[in-house]
Design an enzyme around this catalytic site. Structure first.
Site, short mmCIF file in Angstrom:
data_model
loop_
_atom_site.label_atom_id
_atom_site.label_comp_id
_atom_site.label_asym_id
_atom_site.label_seq_id
_atom_site.Cartn_x
_atom_site.Cartn_y
_atom_site.Cartn_z
N GLY A 13 0.83 -1.20 0.00
CA GLY A 13 0.00 0.00 0.00
C GLY A 13 0.86 1.25 0.00
O GLY A 13 2.06 1.21 0.27
N GLY A 15 0.95 5.48 1.22
CA GLY A 15 0.38 6.49 2.10
C GLY A 15 0.95 7.86 1.80
O GLY A 15 1.80 8.03 0.93
N GLY A 16 0.46 8.85 2.56
CA GLY A 16 0.92 10.21 2.33
C GLY A 16 2.36 10.41 2.75
O GLY A 16 3.04 11.31 2.25
N MET A 17 2.85 9.59 3.69
CA MET A 17 4.20 9.77 4.20
C MET A 17 5.13 8.65 3.77
O MET A 17 6.31 8.87 3.53
CB MET A 17 4.17 9.86 5.73
CG MET A 17 5.52 10.11 6.37
SD MET A 17 5.42 10.27 8.17
CE MET A 17 5.02 8.58 8.62
N ALA A 18 4.61 7.44 3.66
CA ALA A 18 5.47 6.29 3.39
C ALA A 18 4.72 5.26 2.57
O ALA A 18 3.49 5.26 2.51
CB ALA A 18 5.96 5.68 4.71
N ASN A 19 5.48 4.37 1.95
CA ASN A 19 4.93 3.24 1.23
C ASN A 19 5.27 1.96 2.01
O ASN A 19 6.33 1.87 2.63
CB ASN A 19 5.52 3.15 -0.18
CG ASN A 19 5.18 4.37 -1.02
OD1 ASN A 19 4.14 4.99 -0.82
ND2 ASN A 19 6.04 4.72 -1.96
N VAL A 20 4.35 1.01 1.98
CA VAL A 20 4.52 -0.22 2.75
C VAL A 20 4.68 -1.40 1.79
O VAL A 20 3.94 -1.52 0.81
CB VAL A 20 3.31 -0.46 3.69
CG1 VAL A 20 3.55 -1.69 4.55
CG2 VAL A 20 3.08 0.75 4.57
N LYS A 35 8.00 -0.37 6.10
CA LYS A 35 7.47 0.95 5.79
C LYS A 35 8.66 1.82 5.38
O LYS A 35 9.57 2.06 6.17
CB LYS A 35 6.74 1.54 6.98
CG LYS A 35 6.19 2.94 6.73
CD LYS A 35 5.38 3.46 7.91
CE LYS A 35 4.00 2.82 7.94
NZ LYS A 35 3.10 3.49 8.91
N ASP A 129 -4.51 9.73 15.48
CA ASP A 129 -5.04 9.41 14.14
C ASP A 129 -5.73 8.05 14.15
O ASP A 129 -5.54 7.24 13.26
CB ASP A 129 -3.91 9.42 13.10
CG ASP A 129 -4.45 9.43 11.67
OD1 ASP A 129 -5.62 9.81 11.48
OD2 ASP A 129 -3.72 9.04 10.75
#
Length: 658
Positions: A13, A15-20, A35, A129
């Site tokens: 997946g 995300g706005g900050m990191a990719n997993v 991550k 969050d």
């Protein structure tokens, strides 16, 4: 490859900050999730600090409901975290797939999440969050919280700015929506929104922009979950209401207190509980509206001014000024007429009513009361809503739509039925797993069998091809336990007929030998195996019988002892094959093979055709050895019978004839 040990396999997946990513730890030989900070953010010091803080926050928390962080590293300037790989889905996807979710399951999921957040709060860590996307559900139904990327420790003053809003707006507390500092009670508010979504399948506030949703969080009341589903106990709704109170002071004092209240929310003792009403006596920081009388008093002119104006003499109004005022009044009237026309001609809206559990006719009437119409009707299986009753609508309840709009109805077609396959001849473990995966209750009963292998299904209580309700029907399998075990009796001293009766009763095979002995003829003097031995059905035992006393040598004719080998053919019974294809099992065939019961009769010095020499059960062509004792110059004989019919015979057997 990261750190020389983590081999990236595929993306999980972004995300706005990191990719997993899914990766494999080559040293510990296990799958992990990695991550990796996005390349366009690796030069941003604040983002790097936030990313490192996530690793620090998570490593402080060791809890079964928190995703474990195994390693923190850097590769060519790229920051990365190595975490526990949770095979499953996030709670958002779980709700969409399994909604409606039983109330007890909702409570079980929430209690796991509350337990994890409680531990975080004990370490003075606020998540900030909390949302279903940050809660993972593994294949065993265990919930695990992840993404502490914006979690904040209470001791970090640099992260308590009141002008920065972080987190997902649908789950944001009113104080965070205003740009205020997040507290532990902010997490409790988010947990209340998550509980709301578990019970209703949707978030309480929606809007076209993030700002409009944030405004609703500190202005609008949380919609009632009982209006969505009247069967929800008031005590359970009260947990949602208290957790999502606008004022932090009205919320639970701690996550542990919320967990305790939630645990008893389905208890019959709380059935008569009243609706939770927060104490609204204190200022919550919102804009106030002045009282009308105060406003008039503020704006009223001084009495002395009135007296002065009253003494002034009115001057005559100029004619041109009169025309100007008249034209202005006409213009205002025209504008008012246009506004009124626009207002009367505007589209009118209505909220979709709650029609869950109603029949189509009842739902149609209730929609008509709101000036709405029934659109397409779709049927869907449901184990929760009765057949021919409304499961939900599209648009959903409380959604504002233009009057005269068509509302789609989802109608229950009844419980989802499961088709039972033909599992006879298959492994019980596999057959049970197939049915249990589809929600069917399976029971097992063992039965001994000499023909069917251990663990294989011999019979099933539900006929293949039949459809069943998995919630109401139990499938019982009769499973082979193998051949019956028995303890061999002591046969010493028993007569030949008594031995034959015993072996027939216990399904054993027997072979008789003879020896001269002091005991009477046909009395057992030895046996093999010994008494007390554990045997399976079908085992052959050897019984030695007495020939009686040995006669005087001079008067005894010479006796020739010899063996004869005979091949006994096996007769195959009629076979039947049944091939059934089902949703649960592939084609299978079953052949029914009956064994042959064989009786052998011998004629020699010690035997005659009146008694059985050997009895055995065969399931294939079998070779047997017959031992003869025949006087010189004479012959012996044998006959072999199956099902009362002679299949082999020879009445002139001598030492040299075979």
């Amino acid at each position: 490859m990261l750190g020389g040990r983590y081999r990236i396999t595929r993306s999980l997946g972004e995300g706005g900050m990191a990719n997993v990513y899914l990766a494999h730890d080559l040293i510990l030989d296990r799958d992990v999730s990695v991550k990796l900070l996005r390349l366009d953010l690796r030069d941003d010091p604040q983002t790097v600090k936030r990313f490192q803080r996530e690793g620090l926050a998570a490593t402080e928390l060791v809890h079964p409901n928190v995703v474990s962080v195994y390693d923190v590293g850097e590769e060519n300037g790229m920051q990365y975290l190595v975490m526990e790989y949770v095979k499953g889905m996030d709670l958002k996807a779980y709700i969409q797939k399994h909604f409606p979710i039983p109330y007890q399951e909702v409570i079980n999921i929430m209690e796991q999440v509350l337990s994890a957040v409680s531990v975080a709060h004990e370490h003075n860590i606020i998540h900030r969050d909390l949302k279903p996307q940050n809660i993972l559900i593994d294949e065993n139904g265990v919930a695990k919280i992840t993404d502490f990327g914006i979690a904040v420790a209470l001791s970090e003053n640099s992260l308590t700015q009141t002008n920065t809003v972080l987190g997902s707006v649908h789950y944001l507390s009113p104080e965070q929506a205003r740009g205020g500092m997040a507290t532990k009670k902010s997490d409790i508010y988010s947990l209340g929104i998550i509980l709301y979504e578990l019970l209703t399948g949707t978030v309480p506030f929606k809007g076209e922009t993030a700002v409009s949703i944030a405004i609703k969080h500190f202005q609008s009341e949380i919609p009632s979950v009982r209006e969505f589903d009247p069967r929800i106990p008031q005590a359970l709704e009260n947990v949602v209401l208290q957790a999502t109170s606008k004022r932090p002071a009205d919320r639970y004092e701690s996550v542990a207190a919320m967990a305790d209240d939630l645990e008893t929310s389905l208890s019959p003792r709380r059935a008569s509980e009243g609706r939770f009403v927060p104490d609204d006596g204190a200022d919550n920081g919102e804009t106030k509206v002045l009282d009308k009388s105060a406003l008039q008093a503020t704006l009223a002119p001084d009495s002395s001014d009135k007296a002065a104006k009253a003494t002034k003499k009115k001057k005559p109004m100029h004619r041109r000024k009169k025309w100007l005022i008249g034209g202005l009044i006409a213009l205002l009237v025209m504008i008012a007429v246009l506004v009124l026309a626009f207002w009367l001609g505007r589209p009118r809206y209505a909220d979709v009513p709650n029609v869950q559990g109603l029949t189509v006719s009842q739902a149609t009437k209730k929609l008509a009361d709101q000036n709405l119409e029934v659109g397409t009707i779709k049927r869907q299986a449901s184990n929760r809503v009765a057949k021919n009753r409304v499961i939900k609508t599209d648009p959903t309840r409380a959604h504002a739509v233009q009057q005269k709009s068509k509302v789609k109805l989802i109608i229950s077609s009844g419980p989802k039925l499961v088709r039972v396959g033909n599992y006879i001849g298959q492994s019980y473990t596999r057959a049970a797993a197939l049915l249990k995966a589809r929600g069917v209750t399976v029971k097992k009963q063992n039965q001994t069998s000499s023909d069917v292998a251990i663990g294989m299904v011999m019979q099933q209580s539900i006929q293949a091809g039949q459809y069943i309700n998995p919630k109401k029907t139990t499938v019982t399998f009769t499973v082979s336990a193998g051949q019956r075990q028995l303890t061999l009796a002591n046969l010493i001293g028993k007569t030949k007929s008594e031995v034959q009766n015993y072996v027939s009763r216990e399904s054993l095979n027997v072979s008789f030998n003879y020896k001269y002995a002091s005991e009477k003829k046909d009395v057992t003097i030895a046996q093999s195996p010994a008494a007390g031995s554990m045997l399976s059905e079908g085992t052959t035992i050897v019984v030695t019988l007495s020939r009686g006393k040995k006669p005087v040598a001079d008067s005894t004719p010479k006796v020739n002892d010899f063996d004869v080998t005979v091949d006994i053919p096996f007769e195959q019974a009629a076979s039947s094959s049944d091939s059934t294809t089902s949703d649960d099992a592939t084609s299978s065939s079953e052949s029914t093979t009956e064994s042959n019961v064989i009786q052998i009769y011998l004629r020699d010095q010690d035997h005659d055709y009146s008694t059985v020499y050997k009895q055995l059960t065969i399931a294939q062509d079998t070779q047997v050895t017959l031992s003869f004792a025949v006087e010189s110059g004479k012959s012996g004989g044998y006959k072999i019978m199956r099902d009362g019919k002679v299949i082999l015979a020879d009445n002139h057997v001598t030492k040299n004839s075979h």
